[in-house]
Write a protein that holds these residues in place. Structure first.
Motif, PDB file in Angstrom:
ATOM      1  N   MET A  57       0.838  -1.182   0.000  1.00  0.00           N
ATOM      2  CA  MET A  57       0.000   0.000   0.000  1.00  0.00           C
ATOM      3  C   MET A  57       0.886   1.249   0.000  1.00  0.00           C
ATOM      4  SD  MET A  57      -2.930   0.977   2.752  1.00  0.00           S
ATOM      5  CE  MET A  57      -4.466   0.644   1.942  1.00  0.00           C
ATOM      6  N   LYS A  58       0.520   2.231  -0.778  1.00  0.00           N
ATOM      7  CA  LYS A  58       1.291   3.457  -0.865  1.00  0.00           C
ATOM      8  C   LYS A  58       1.148   4.278   0.420  1.00  0.00           C
ATOM      9  CE  LYS A  58      -0.208   5.668  -4.265  1.00  0.00           C
ATOM     10  NZ  LYS A  58      -0.613   6.471  -5.387  1.00  0.00           N
ATOM     11  N   PHE A  59       2.176   5.086   0.680  1.00  0.00           N
ATOM     12  CA  PHE A  59       2.183   5.940   1.864  1.00  0.00           C
ATOM     13  C   PHE A  59       0.923   6.808   1.941  1.00  0.00           C
ATOM     14  CE2 PHE A  59       3.261  10.116   3.705  1.00  0.00           C
ATOM     15  CZ  PHE A  59       3.490   9.715   5.012  1.00  0.00           C
ATOM     16  N   PHE A  60       0.554   7.443   0.839  1.00  0.00           N
ATOM     17  CA  PHE A  60      -0.597   8.345   0.861  1.00  0.00           C
ATOM     18  C   PHE A  60      -1.912   7.598   1.083  1.00  0.00           C
ATOM     19  CE2 PHE A  60       2.581  10.993  -1.268  1.00  0.00           C
ATOM     20  CZ  PHE A  60       2.556  12.070  -0.388  1.00  0.00           C
ATOM     21  N   TYR A  90      -1.436  14.688   9.507  1.00  0.00           N
ATOM     22  CA  TYR A  90      -0.663  15.154   8.367  1.00  0.00           C
ATOM     23  C   TYR A  90      -1.407  16.283   7.677  1.00  0.00           C
ATOM     24  CZ  TYR A  90       1.669  10.689   9.061  1.00  0.00           C
ATOM     25  OH  TYR A  90       2.347   9.638   9.612  1.00  0.00           O
ATOM     26  N   ALA A  91      -0.656  17.257   7.225  1.00  0.00           N
ATOM     27  CA  ALA A  91      -1.214  18.362   6.460  1.00  0.00           C
ATOM     28  C   ALA A  91      -0.266  18.622   5.292  1.00  0.00           C
ATOM     29  CB  ALA A  91      -1.358  19.601   7.337  1.00  0.00           C
ATOM     30  N   PHE A  92      -0.614  19.576   4.473  1.00  0.00           N
ATOM     31  CA  PHE A  92       0.261  19.983   3.381  1.00  0.00           C
ATOM     32  C   PHE A  92       0.525  21.468   3.518  1.00  0.00           C
ATOM     33  CE2 PHE A  92      -1.824  16.178   1.918  1.00  0.00           C
ATOM     34  CZ  PHE A  92      -0.756  15.448   1.413  1.00  0.00           C
ATOM     35  N   VAL A  93       1.756  21.854   3.263  1.00  0.00           N
ATOM     36  CA  VAL A  93       2.162  23.251   3.342  1.00  0.00           C
ATOM     37  C   VAL A  93       3.062  23.568   2.158  1.00  0.00           C
ATOM     38  CG1 VAL A  93       2.017  23.393   5.863  1.00  0.00           C
ATOM     39  CG2 VAL A  93       4.178  22.734   4.788  1.00  0.00           C
ATOM     40  N   ILE A  94       3.230  24.848   1.919  1.00  0.00           N
ATOM     41  CA  ILE A  94       4.209  25.305   0.937  1.00  0.00           C
ATOM     42  C   ILE A  94       5.417  25.769   1.733  1.00  0.00           C
ATOM     43  CG2 ILE A  94       4.716  26.944  -0.910  1.00  0.00           C
ATOM     44  CD1 ILE A  94       1.589  27.091  -1.273  1.00  0.00           C
ATOM     45  N   GLU A 144      -2.081   5.017   3.029  1.00  0.00           N
ATOM     46  CA  GLU A 144      -2.020   4.680   4.455  1.00  0.00           C
ATOM     47  C   GLU A 144      -2.407   5.856   5.346  1.00  0.00           C
ATOM     48  OE1 GLU A 144       1.902   3.202   5.182  1.00  0.00           O
ATOM     49  OE2 GLU A 144       1.641   1.499   3.845  1.00  0.00           O
ATOM     50  N   ILE A 145      -2.108   7.078   4.920  1.00  0.00           N
ATOM     51  CA  ILE A 145      -2.375   8.241   5.773  1.00  0.00           C
ATOM     52  C   ILE A 145      -3.643   9.001   5.384  1.00  0.00           C
ATOM     53  CG2 ILE A 145       0.077   8.523   6.282  1.00  0.00           C
ATOM     54  CD1 ILE A 145      -0.112  11.092   4.433  1.00  0.00           C
ATOM     55  N   ARG A 146      -4.326   8.545   4.363  1.00  0.00           N
ATOM     56  CA  ARG A 146      -5.506   9.255   3.830  1.00  0.00           C
ATOM     57  C   ARG A 146      -6.464   9.714   4.933  1.00  0.00           C
ATOM     58  NH1 ARG A 146      -7.906   9.292  -1.276  1.00  0.00           N
ATOM     59  NH2 ARG A 146      -6.416   7.736  -1.970  1.00  0.00           N
ATOM     60  N   ASP A 147      -6.756   8.860   5.895  1.00  0.00           N
ATOM     61  CA  ASP A 147      -7.710   9.206   6.949  1.00  0.00           C
ATOM     62  C   ASP A 147      -7.127  10.132   8.011  1.00  0.00           C
ATOM     63  OD1 ASP A 147      -9.662   7.682   5.708  1.00  0.00           O
ATOM     64  OD2 ASP A 147      -9.168   5.880   6.860  1.00  0.00           O
ATOM     65  N   SER A 148      -5.822  10.373   7.959  1.00  0.00           N
ATOM     66  CA  SER A 148      -5.166  11.244   8.935  1.00  0.00           C
ATOM     67  C   SER A 148      -4.811  12.616   8.372  1.00  0.00           C
ATOM     68  CB  SER A 148      -3.876  10.578   9.441  1.00  0.00           C
ATOM     69  OG  SER A 148      -4.166   9.366  10.088  1.00  0.00           O
ATOM     70  N   ILE A 181       4.681  17.649   2.674  1.00  0.00           N
ATOM     71  CA  ILE A 181       3.778  17.079   3.669  1.00  0.00           C
ATOM     72  C   ILE A 181       4.291  17.558   5.026  1.00  0.00           C
ATOM     73  CG2 ILE A 181       5.027  14.877   3.878  1.00  0.00           C
ATOM     74  CD1 ILE A 181       2.056  13.695   4.135  1.00  0.00           C
ATOM     75  N   TYR A 182       3.365  17.925   5.889  1.00  0.00           N
ATOM     76  CA  TYR A 182       3.684  18.453   7.214  1.00  0.00           C
ATOM     77  C   TYR A 182       3.230  17.416   8.217  1.00  0.00           C
ATOM     78  CZ  TYR A 182       4.266  22.312  10.593  1.00  0.00           C
ATOM     79  OH  TYR A 182       4.681  23.144  11.610  1.00  0.00           O
TER      80      TYR A 182
END
Length: 101
Positions: A1-4, A28-32, A6-10, A43-44
């Motif tokens: 399973m890909k990392f993303f 996990y969040a995403f930032v610039i 696995e973390i989709r629900d987080s 990914i943060y």
């Protein structure tokens, strides 16, 4: 399973940097991440006592990230983290989360 996968629900899609320490949530969040005038989507990872960024291998167009930074009153001449906008979220959903393994 890909990392993303696995973390989709987080993923904390509503995460905002200015709120990080007021209402700390683990996930996990995403930032610039702007460093040396180079905006990079990262990914943060938010843990109980630690936060860190990791640049993504696949990146949206530079102009898209500059636009998101400027919408927040920033510019790429100053190193710092910025929130993503709806356009970058859509890019992530189409290009990262909808990819087949």
């Amino acid at each position: 399973m890909k990392f993303f996968d696995e973390i989709r629900d987080s993923i904390l899609w509503d995460f905002r940097l200015e709120e990080e320490f007021k209402n700390r949530r683990i996930g996990y969040a995403f930032v610039i991440d702007v460093c040396d005038k180079n905006p990079v989507l990262a990914i943060y990872m938010i843990k109980k006592h630690l936060s860190k960024t990791q640049p993504l291998l696949d990146q949206p167009p530079r102009e898209m990230m500059i636009k998101a930074v400027e919408e927040q009153g920033g510019n790429i001449n100053h190193d710092r983290l910025f929130d993503i906008n709806a356009e970058i979220r859509n890019w992530l959903e189409e290009n990262i989360f909808n990819q087949k393994s």
